[in-house]
Design an enzyme around this catalytic site. Structure first.
Site, PDB file in Angstrom:
ATOM      1  N   GLY A   1       2.294   2.129  10.630  1.00 29.92           N
ATOM      2  CA  GLY A   1       3.225   3.235  10.465  1.00 29.92           C
ATOM      3  C   GLY A   1       3.924   3.638  11.752  1.00 29.92           C
TER       4      GLY A   1
ATOM      5  N   GLY B   1       2.658  -1.198   4.243  1.00 27.06           N
ATOM      6  CA  GLY B   1       2.708   0.213   3.880  1.00 27.06           C
ATOM      7  C   GLY B   1       4.126   0.667   3.581  1.00 27.06           C
ATOM      8  N   GLY B   2       4.758   1.291   4.577  1.00 28.49           N
ATOM      9  CA  GLY B   2       6.071   1.909   4.387  1.00 28.49           C
ATOM     10  C   GLY B   2       7.097   1.011   3.710  1.00 28.49           C
TER      11      GLY B   2
ATOM     12  N   HIS C   1      -9.466   1.114   4.830  1.00 23.71           N
ATOM     13  CA  HIS C   1      -8.180   1.298   5.524  1.00 23.71           C
ATOM     14  C   HIS C   1      -8.416   2.210   6.725  1.00 23.71           C
ATOM     15  CE1 HIS C   1      -4.082   2.520   6.371  1.00 23.71           C
ATOM     16  NE2 HIS C   1      -3.693   1.461   5.691  1.00 23.71           N
TER      17      HIS C   1
ATOM     18  N   GLU D   1      -6.840   4.613   7.841  1.00 23.93           N
ATOM     19  CA  GLU D   1      -6.663   6.045   7.565  1.00 23.93           C
ATOM     20  C   GLU D   1      -7.919   6.620   6.919  1.00 23.93           C
ATOM     21  OE1 GLU D   1      -2.925   5.611   5.475  1.00 23.93           O
ATOM     22  OE2 GLU D   1      -2.024   4.964   7.354  1.00 23.93           O
TER      23      GLU D   1
ATOM     24  N   GLU E   1      -5.561  -5.035  10.531  1.00 28.98           N
ATOM     25  CA  GLU E   1      -4.534  -4.013  10.720  1.00 28.98           C
ATOM     26  C   GLU E   1      -4.796  -3.266  12.023  1.00 28.98           C
ATOM     27  OE1 GLU E   1      -2.503  -2.856   6.846  1.00 28.98           O
ATOM     28  OE2 GLU E   1      -4.262  -1.592   7.013  1.00 28.98           O
TER      29      GLU E   1
ATOM     30  N   SER F   1       3.272  -2.296  10.291  1.00 22.28           N
ATOM     31  CA  SER F   1       4.728  -2.311  10.476  1.00 22.28           C
ATOM     32  C   SER F   1       5.357  -3.658  10.142  1.00 22.28           C
ATOM     33  CB  SER F   1       5.101  -1.852  11.887  1.00 22.28           C
ATOM     34  OG  SER F   1       4.653  -0.520  12.095  1.00 22.28           O
TER      35      SER F   1
ATOM     36  N   ASN G   1       0.879  -1.175   0.000  1.00 17.81           N
ATOM     37  CA  ASN G   1       0.000   0.000   0.000  1.00 17.81           C
ATOM     38  C   ASN G   1       0.916   1.225   0.000  1.00 17.81           C
ATOM     39  OD1 ASN G   1      -1.831   2.027   0.470  1.00 17.81           O
ATOM     40  ND2 ASN G   1      -2.090   1.571   2.648  1.00 17.81           N
ATOM     41  N   TRP G   2       1.021   1.852  -1.155  1.00 18.67           N
ATOM     42  CA  TRP G   2       1.948   2.990  -1.260  1.00 18.67           C
ATOM     43  C   TRP G   2       1.439   4.217  -0.493  1.00 18.67           C
ATOM     44  CZ3 TRP G   2       3.788   3.517  -7.098  1.00 18.67           C
ATOM     45  CH2 TRP G   2       4.518   2.357  -7.444  1.00 18.67           C
ATOM     46  N   LYS G   3       0.184   4.208  -0.107  1.00 18.55           N
ATOM     47  CA  LYS G   3      -0.453   5.391   0.488  1.00 18.55           C
ATOM     48  C   LYS G   3      -0.277   6.577  -0.475  1.00 18.55           C
ATOM     49  CE  LYS G   3       0.704   3.586   5.004  1.00 18.55           C
ATOM     50  NZ  LYS G   3       0.116   3.592   6.331  1.00 18.55           N
TER      51      LYS G   3
END
Ligand code: PEP
Length: 246
Positions: free
Chosen positions: A172, A231-232, A95, A97, A166, A210, A9-11
């Site tokens: 993150g 993600g990251g 998600h 977010e 999640e 993470s 997930n590149w966000k």
């Protein structure tokens, strides 16, 4: 036998030039491997770029959100059918977010999952509790409430979805759920899915929060964890490929 699925997930990250390099490195580094699937969910403007770079490879791509509406006066929204036109296989829905920053309700997330399936996309439905909810002992109540909304809306189409657990406190933050903590919730989700529809017992259940190359193996080795939503660490080809191979 359920396989392994790892989804990046590149966000809201990326740019034409850096995407080119990342997608090329992923393509060069990932060989088709039975029972293992890799995908990236990119910002909408880069769907064409993912399609151009990954078509014919063993890597799938998808969107990070879709509208619950099919078309019309919804300025700024993107429909599932539009994402499908760019070859997407997946659409992340719900998600944390989106839930916390953009006020998406359980009902809206369920409607997005329905819209994704109607357009031929596989929804990756995210559920997860906040730290406050975990500390209040409400993890089960929260994740089952979030899941049940989707179960009710999808009915027999449930078996075509993917679910990602999640924990919000792990996204993150560098603070990963332990394999035992993640497995406990995955077991609960698996039981709820099988009770709702026997065909849904094998819905892929991803863990997100993470995930890194050095913790992926232990997490993915748990009996009810079928891979990860990353993600990251999905922004670095080497790290992401190492996670996918874990
Ligand atoms: C995510 O964005 O879904 C996620 C899990 O992020 P991170 O891996 O950076 O925690």
């Amino acid at each position: 036998m359920r396989g392994k699925l790892v989804v990046g997930n590149w966000k809201m990250n990326g740019g034409l030039r850096q995407n080119d390099a990342l997608l090329a490195d992923l393509r060069a580094g990932w060989m088709a491997s039975p029972g293992r699937e890799l995908a990236v969910c990119v910002p909408y403007p880069y769907l064409w770029q993912a399609q151009a770079a990954l078509s014919g490879s063993a890597i799938a791509w998808g969107a990070q959100n879709v509208s619950e509406h099919a078309a019309g006066a919804f300025t700024g929204e993107v429909s599932a059918a539009m994402a499908a036109e760019f070859g997407c296989r997946y659409a992340v829905v719900g998600h944390s977010e989106r839930r916390t920053l953009f006020g998406e309700t359980d009902a809206a997330v369920a409607a997005k999952a329905v819209a994704a399936l109607a357009a031929g996309l596989t929804p990756i439905v995210c559920v997860g509790e906040t730290l406050r909810e975990r500390e209040a002992g409400a993890t089960e109540t929260v994740v089952l409430r979030q899941l049940d909304a989707v179960v009710a809306a999808l009915g027999p189409r449930l078996s075509a979805a993917v679910v990602a657990y999640e924990p919000v406190w792990a996204i993150g933050t560098g603070r990963t759920a332990s394999p035992a903590q993640a497995q406990d919730v995955h077991r609960l989700l698996r039981a709820r899915l099988s009770a709702a529809d026997v065909a849904a017992a094998d819905v892929p259940l991803l863990y997100g929060g993470s995930v890194k190359a050095d913790n992926a193996k232990a997490l993915f080795g748990c009996p009810d964890i079928d891979g990860g939503l990353v993600g990251g660490a999905s922004l670095k080809a080497d790290e992401f490929l190492a996670i996918a191979r874990a």
